[in-house]
Design a protein around this motif. Sequence first.
Motif, PDB file in Angstrom:
ATOM      1  N   ILE A 155      -7.589  13.383  28.386  1.00 40.98           N
ATOM      2  CA  ILE A 155      -6.919  14.020  27.242  1.00 40.98           C
ATOM      3  C   ILE A 155      -7.897  14.449  26.160  1.00 40.98           C
ATOM      4  CG2 ILE A 155      -4.781  12.776  27.647  1.00 40.98           C
ATOM      5  CD1 ILE A 155      -5.547  10.852  25.425  1.00 40.98           C
ATOM      6  N   GLY A 156      -9.190  14.094  26.292  1.00 40.63           N
ATOM      7  CA  GLY A 156     -10.178  14.515  25.319  1.00 40.63           C
ATOM      8  C   GLY A 156     -10.295  13.551  24.151  1.00 40.63           C
ATOM      9  N   ILE A 157     -10.656  14.105  22.990  1.00 43.38           N
ATOM     10  CA  ILE A 157     -10.877  13.318  21.779  1.00 43.38           C
ATOM     11  C   ILE A 157      -9.718  13.541  20.827  1.00 43.38           C
ATOM     12  CG2 ILE A 157     -12.468  12.895  19.863  1.00 43.38           C
ATOM     13  CD1 ILE A 157     -14.649  14.200  21.605  1.00 43.38           C
ATOM     14  N   LEU A 158      -9.082  12.463  20.418  1.00 43.72           N
ATOM     15  CA  LEU A 158      -7.925  12.556  19.525  1.00 43.72           C
ATOM     16  C   LEU A 158      -8.171  11.689  18.295  1.00 43.72           C
ATOM     17  CD1 LEU A 158      -4.935  12.308  22.036  1.00 43.72           C
ATOM     18  CD2 LEU A 158      -5.880  14.361  20.996  1.00 43.72           C
ATOM     19  N   SER A 159      -7.911  12.265  17.134  1.00 45.34           N
ATOM     20  CA  SER A 159      -7.983  11.505  15.891  1.00 45.34           C
ATOM     21  C   SER A 159      -6.641  10.834  15.634  1.00 45.34           C
ATOM     22  CB  SER A 159      -8.346  12.422  14.723  1.00 45.34           C
ATOM     23  OG  SER A 159      -7.302  13.344  14.476  1.00 45.34           O
ATOM     24  N   SER A 160      -6.608   9.964  14.649  1.00 52.07           N
ATOM     25  CA  SER A 160      -5.361   9.262  14.325  1.00 52.07           C
ATOM     26  C   SER A 160      -4.282  10.230  13.866  1.00 52.07           C
ATOM     27  CB  SER A 160      -5.630   8.209  13.246  1.00 52.07           C
ATOM     28  OG  SER A 160      -6.218   8.806  12.098  1.00 52.07           O
ATOM     29  N   ILE A 161      -4.669  11.265  13.129  1.00 51.32           N
ATOM     30  CA  ILE A 161      -3.690  12.252  12.664  1.00 51.32           C
ATOM     31  C   ILE A 161      -3.090  13.003  13.844  1.00 51.32           C
ATOM     32  CG2 ILE A 161      -3.419  14.381  11.356  1.00 51.32           C
ATOM     33  CD1 ILE A 161      -3.563  11.921   9.619  1.00 51.32           C
ATOM     34  N   GLU A 162      -3.944  13.403  14.803  1.00 45.37           N
ATOM     35  CA  GLU A 162      -3.445  14.128  15.974  1.00 45.37           C
ATOM     36  C   GLU A 162      -2.495  13.267  16.796  1.00 45.37           C
ATOM     37  OE1 GLU A 162      -6.921  17.289  17.197  1.00 45.37           O
ATOM     38  OE2 GLU A 162      -7.293  15.164  17.580  1.00 45.37           O
ATOM     39  N   ILE A 163      -2.843  12.000  16.968  1.00 43.13           N
ATOM     40  CA  ILE A 163      -1.971  11.092  17.722  1.00 43.13           C
ATOM     41  C   ILE A 163      -0.637  10.930  17.010  1.00 43.13           C
ATOM     42  CG2 ILE A 163      -1.692   8.706  18.503  1.00 43.13           C
ATOM     43  CD1 ILE A 163      -4.701   8.632  18.963  1.00 43.13           C
ATOM     44  N   LEU A 164      -0.669  10.829  15.693  1.00 44.08           N
ATOM     45  CA  LEU A 164       0.569  10.694  14.923  1.00 44.08           C
ATOM     46  C   LEU A 164       1.441  11.929  15.073  1.00 44.08           C
ATOM     47  CD1 LEU A 164       2.350   9.205  12.859  1.00 44.08           C
ATOM     48  CD2 LEU A 164       0.961  10.246  11.040  1.00 44.08           C
ATOM     49  N   VAL A 165       0.842  13.122  14.987  1.00 43.98           N
ATOM     50  CA  VAL A 165       1.609  14.361  15.105  1.00 43.98           C
ATOM     51  C   VAL A 165       2.198  14.493  16.506  1.00 43.98           C
ATOM     52  CG1 VAL A 165       1.445  16.877  15.092  1.00 43.98           C
ATOM     53  CG2 VAL A 165       0.324  15.555  13.292  1.00 43.98           C
ATOM     54  N   VAL A 166       1.401  14.199  17.534  1.00 45.07           N
ATOM     55  CA  VAL A 166       1.899  14.274  18.907  1.00 45.07           C
ATOM     56  C   VAL A 166       3.066  13.305  19.100  1.00 45.07           C
ATOM     57  CG1 VAL A 166       1.335  13.800  21.322  1.00 45.07           C
ATOM     58  CG2 VAL A 166      -0.270  15.078  19.896  1.00 45.07           C
ATOM     59  N   PHE A 167       2.933  12.104  18.556  1.00 41.07           N
ATOM     60  CA  PHE A 167       4.015  11.116  18.662  1.00 41.07           C
ATOM     61  C   PHE A 167       5.286  11.618  17.982  1.00 41.07           C
ATOM     62  CE2 PHE A 167       6.264   7.533  16.635  1.00 41.07           C
ATOM     63  CZ  PHE A 167       6.679   6.850  17.775  1.00 41.07           C
ATOM     64  N   LEU A 168       5.145  12.214  16.796  1.00 38.45           N
ATOM     65  CA  LEU A 168       6.321  12.714  16.079  1.00 38.45           C
ATOM     66  C   LEU A 168       6.981  13.871  16.821  1.00 38.45           C
ATOM     67  CD1 LEU A 168       5.035  12.587  12.377  1.00 38.45           C
ATOM     68  CD2 LEU A 168       6.625  11.023  13.511  1.00 38.45           C
ATOM     69  N   VAL A 169       6.175  14.737  17.452  1.00 35.85           N
ATOM     70  CA  VAL A 169       6.743  15.849  18.230  1.00 35.85           C
ATOM     71  C   VAL A 169       7.531  15.311  19.418  1.00 35.85           C
ATOM     72  CG1 VAL A 169       6.176  17.821  19.698  1.00 35.85           C
ATOM     73  CG2 VAL A 169       5.019  17.534  17.509  1.00 35.85           C
ATOM     74  N   ILE A 170       6.979  14.311  20.100  1.00 40.06           N
ATOM     75  CA  ILE A 170       7.682  13.711  21.239  1.00 40.06           C
ATOM     76  C   ILE A 170       8.987  13.062  20.785  1.00 40.06           C
ATOM     77  CG2 ILE A 170       7.557  11.902  22.999  1.00 40.06           C
ATOM     78  CD1 ILE A 170       4.566  12.454  23.198  1.00 40.06           C
ATOM     79  N   VAL A 171       8.950  12.342  19.651  1.00 38.49           N
ATOM     80  CA  VAL A 171      10.164  11.727  19.115  1.00 38.49           C
ATOM     81  C   VAL A 171      11.191  12.793  18.754  1.00 38.49           C
ATOM     82  CG1 VAL A 171      11.098  10.411  17.163  1.00 38.49           C
ATOM     83  CG2 VAL A 171       9.011   9.641  18.298  1.00 38.49           C
ATOM     84  N   PHE A 172      10.730  13.886  18.165  1.00 36.10           N
ATOM     85  CA  PHE A 172      11.636  14.977  17.807  1.00 36.10           C
ATOM     86  C   PHE A 172      12.310  15.573  19.046  1.00 36.10           C
ATOM     87  CE2 PHE A 172      11.567  19.686  17.859  1.00 36.10           C
ATOM     88  CZ  PHE A 172      12.744  19.899  17.169  1.00 36.10           C
ATOM     89  N   LEU A 173      11.524  15.829  20.101  1.00 42.33           N
ATOM     90  CA  LEU A 173      12.104  16.378  21.332  1.00 42.33           C
ATOM     91  C   LEU A 173      13.090  15.399  21.962  1.00 42.33           C
ATOM     92  CD1 LEU A 173       8.924  18.022  22.942  1.00 42.33           C
ATOM     93  CD2 LEU A 173      10.799  19.177  21.767  1.00 42.33           C
ATOM     94  N   ALA A 174      12.729  14.114  21.956  1.00 41.69           N
ATOM     95  CA  ALA A 174      13.626  13.101  22.520  1.00 41.69           C
ATOM     96  C   ALA A 174      14.929  13.019  21.732  1.00 41.69           C
ATOM     97  CB  ALA A 174      12.923  11.745  22.545  1.00 41.69           C
ATOM     98  N   TRP A 175      14.812  13.069  20.404  1.00 38.46           N
ATOM     99  CA  TRP A 175      16.009  13.019  19.561  1.00 38.46           C
ATOM    100  C   TRP A 175      16.900  14.250  19.788  1.00 38.46           C
ATOM    101  CZ3 TRP A 175      19.843  11.506  16.741  1.00 38.46           C
ATOM    102  CH2 TRP A 175      20.436  12.362  15.830  1.00 38.46           C
TER     103      TRP A 175
END
Length: 713
Positions: free
Chosen positions: A103-123
């Motif tokens: 998956i490459g290099i991910l910062s904490s902000i990127e991980i947080l945004v990706v997590f929120l997008v996944i939660v949004f799609l799931a919701w």
Amino acid sequence: MASATLLTILKLLITFIFAAWISLWLLKPTQVWTRKWKHAEQSANNTIFGYYGLNFAVYTFPIIAIAIIGLLFLDLKAAYQRNRSSRSSSKIFSNPLVVNSLIGILSSIEILVVFLVIVFLAWTYYARISNDFKKLMQDKSLKLNLWQLKYLRIATRFGLLAEACLALLLLPILRGLSLFRIFGIQFEASVRYHTWIGTAMILFATIHGISTWFVWGVSHHIQHEHIFLKQIWKWQKTGRIYLAGEIALVVGLVIFVSSLPQIRRRKFEIFYYTHHLYIVFLVFFLFHAGDKHFYMVFPGVFLFSLDKLLRIIQSSPKTCMVSARIFPCDAVELILPKDPRLKYNPTSVIYLKIPNISHLQWHSFSIISSSKGDENIMSVMIKCQGWWTNTLYDLIQTELNKGADKRKGIPVAIEGPYGPAALDFLKYDSVLMVAGGSGITPFLSILAEIDSTTNRNKFPSRIELVHVIKRAQDICLLHSIAHLLVNQTSEKFHLKLKLFVTQETQPGMGITELLNEFVKVKTLQLDSVSSNYYAAYGPESPVWMAAITGCCSITFFVFLICFNHIIIPSEKHSKLSKEKTPSWIVDLVLIAAFVLALSCSTLIAIVLRWRRLKKGVRPTSQTEIKPLDLSSAETKNALEEHEVHFGGRPNFKDILGKFKNETSGSNVGVLVCGPESMKESVAAACQQESECSKLSVKTTKPCFTFHSLNFTL
């Protein structure tokens, strides 16, 4: 002080609008919103604006407003940064949190945004499907049993997930109207977000399409030709047009397959040309989903289309090369004319089209010069590794073999430059630059900028450059900063080079012997003085681009209202407001209004460009760089500090450890540009060496802040 306050106000306004737009997406699947929104559409349909005006104002315009405010923010920020010389503190959240080869290099902000997008799609999916199952009723016209009906609803809701991804798909690849620049993310870095979102969209769309076909197949509707043709193959005047959805899915799959790394890297032309099928994909998506759904994804389409047209207009005036250099390491340097008023920051990129090679292909390259040090020219370094770049090398070599009186100017179309609005990633006490091969190009522009500046507090005072190359002759890539390597008495900054040659072993050879490769560099002087050529001007100012964007949105809104009232009969308005079935006639009205709005904005942009060309600056010749005198004792003493290592790769953990011991300050920036494997190695070393990884830790020892730069797509 006033500028800082205004910047804060604009940032808060952008945050508020974006939060409101996200809230709409979160509320949209709920029953409360569905009831309220249906009533709002019915009320709006009785006004001059209609339901289409309400949809545009609520779902589309917020992102356009963010783009307009963001352009004003970037313009003000650039002016504010020019007058500010203080150094920023370490940005902990930009450091890598996850380093993985997959998956490459991910910062904490990127991980947080990706997590929120996944939660949004799931919701979104959960809210939709749960409401569907609660209201599930047998439909005699469909002739589906209960499990088939449930599976059909599941398939349909996957289509809505694809729609949500499409709403975000085009935003990361904006250049002039880029929203990501507000957050300090450049186009080359944001492309991977486009890749992630596009992959998710194709996955959801494929599940949606295949599942729908599966339900029709098991329910034996394929055997009933009159029903099947009516629903699947016939182009209906109203209702869900299934054929349009099938065409959009096939086109999307073609684009996705041609974008795979195995094809994109080996057959770039296939990737490049098939990507232009996005127009077909978007048009048929509109016909399939209908105008009400399209307003959700329209912000990205609107901004991308306008951005594309502005870029075409900006790159249309012809210019030509001033000169070129050919290096023995199969690389070329192009020196291009520019207007002295054109300013750009280090690590900026331009896009080049050379009609003698291809009339359609554009390729991005990092600028290696500084707009402060070189007012009339800008340079790019190109490593020749593919068909296009090898053809360019042969073209320059052919001109070089001609006599000076027979040489002709080589026309070039230039788009850009695009670069960071601020240089926060350089405001450290010390900087460690790690480059692999032609990944050195962004660092050449940084060093040129630091060398030409007079403000010592604006940039780091100590720089260590680690350059990893395959062959010794690749040192020619450092040609533009050779004078900095031999001039270590500069009061501006101290530069140390660590050169690693991985595929050759030449014991006893030092930096002085390697620099003799510069003698083999050949220079081509071209005739660029012509009334048909202009110097590069760059994009329009952010203020003008914001004005054009606002004008385009207003014009579209006006055309949309007029066309709906003129073309669509008034009695049909009430029918459309009550039914959810979209009409392709309404879709064509939306397309027509959008095309006319773009045409008006294009006319404004052409007038602005024409006014700038009237004050045109013609290309000027370039002063030849003086060769280095490597025989003097002073030069040899200065070069002794640099290191050359043959036959092995660098140990980044050791390099960071030594640099930490040599650095007196506590603020160290680590900039990396090169292959992904190199970036991951440096990121992992930063994780191990940095002593500021926790917010609660207070230390005076050096803290490493990681930054990944990109020089290609």
